[in-house]
Design a protein around this motif. Structure first.
Motif, short mmCIF file in Angstrom:
data_model
loop_
_atom_site.label_atom_id
_atom_site.label_comp_id
_atom_site.label_asym_id
_atom_site.label_seq_id
_atom_site.Cartn_x
_atom_site.Cartn_y
_atom_site.Cartn_z
N LEU A 1 0.71 -1.28 0.07
CA LEU A 1 0.13 -0.08 -0.03
C LEU A 1 0.83 1.23 -0.11
CD1 LEU A 1 -2.86 -0.87 2.35
CD2 LEU A 1 -3.00 -0.68 -0.07
N GLY B 1 1.41 4.58 -3.10
CA GLY B 1 1.20 5.78 -2.98
C GLY B 1 0.17 6.31 -2.23
N HIS B 2 -0.46 5.10 -1.43
CA HIS B 2 -1.61 5.26 -0.75
C HIS B 2 -1.00 5.79 0.88
CE1 HIS B 2 -4.68 3.70 -3.25
NE2 HIS B 2 -3.81 2.76 -3.58
N ALA B 3 -1.59 6.63 1.40
CA ALA B 3 -1.14 6.94 2.98
C ALA B 3 -1.37 5.72 3.73
CB ALA B 3 -2.07 8.32 3.25
N VAL B 4 -0.51 5.40 4.50
CA VAL B 4 -0.79 4.31 5.57
C VAL B 4 -0.49 4.92 6.78
CG1 VAL B 4 0.13 2.20 6.32
CG2 VAL B 4 -0.01 2.60 3.87
N HIS C 1 2.75 8.92 4.08
CA HIS C 1 2.75 8.97 2.57
C HIS C 1 3.53 7.46 2.15
CE1 HIS C 1 0.16 12.19 1.89
NE2 HIS C 1 0.97 13.05 2.49
#
Length: 51
Positions: A37, A41-44, A48
């Motif tokens: 993830l 590029g998804h914020a986890v 970022h």
């Protein structure tokens, strides 16, 4: 998280403790999911990048 999971997998296998084996598998799977993830590029967890 992935490294801790691998350490628990090895310790659980060598010591014969199945709960360590189970926790190790869970940590490795969660770590890989978070890594994928984060690399997409998804914020986890508000970040970022997750590495």
């Amino acid at each position: 998280m992935i490294i801790l999971g691998i350490i628990l997998l090895v310790a659980g296998f060598l010591l014969g403790i199945s709960i360590l084996w189970t926790i190790g598998i869970i940590l490795v799977v969660i770590g890989v999911i978070l890594w994928i993830l984060g690399s997409l590029g998804h914020a986890v967890g508000g970040r970022h990048h997750y590495w």
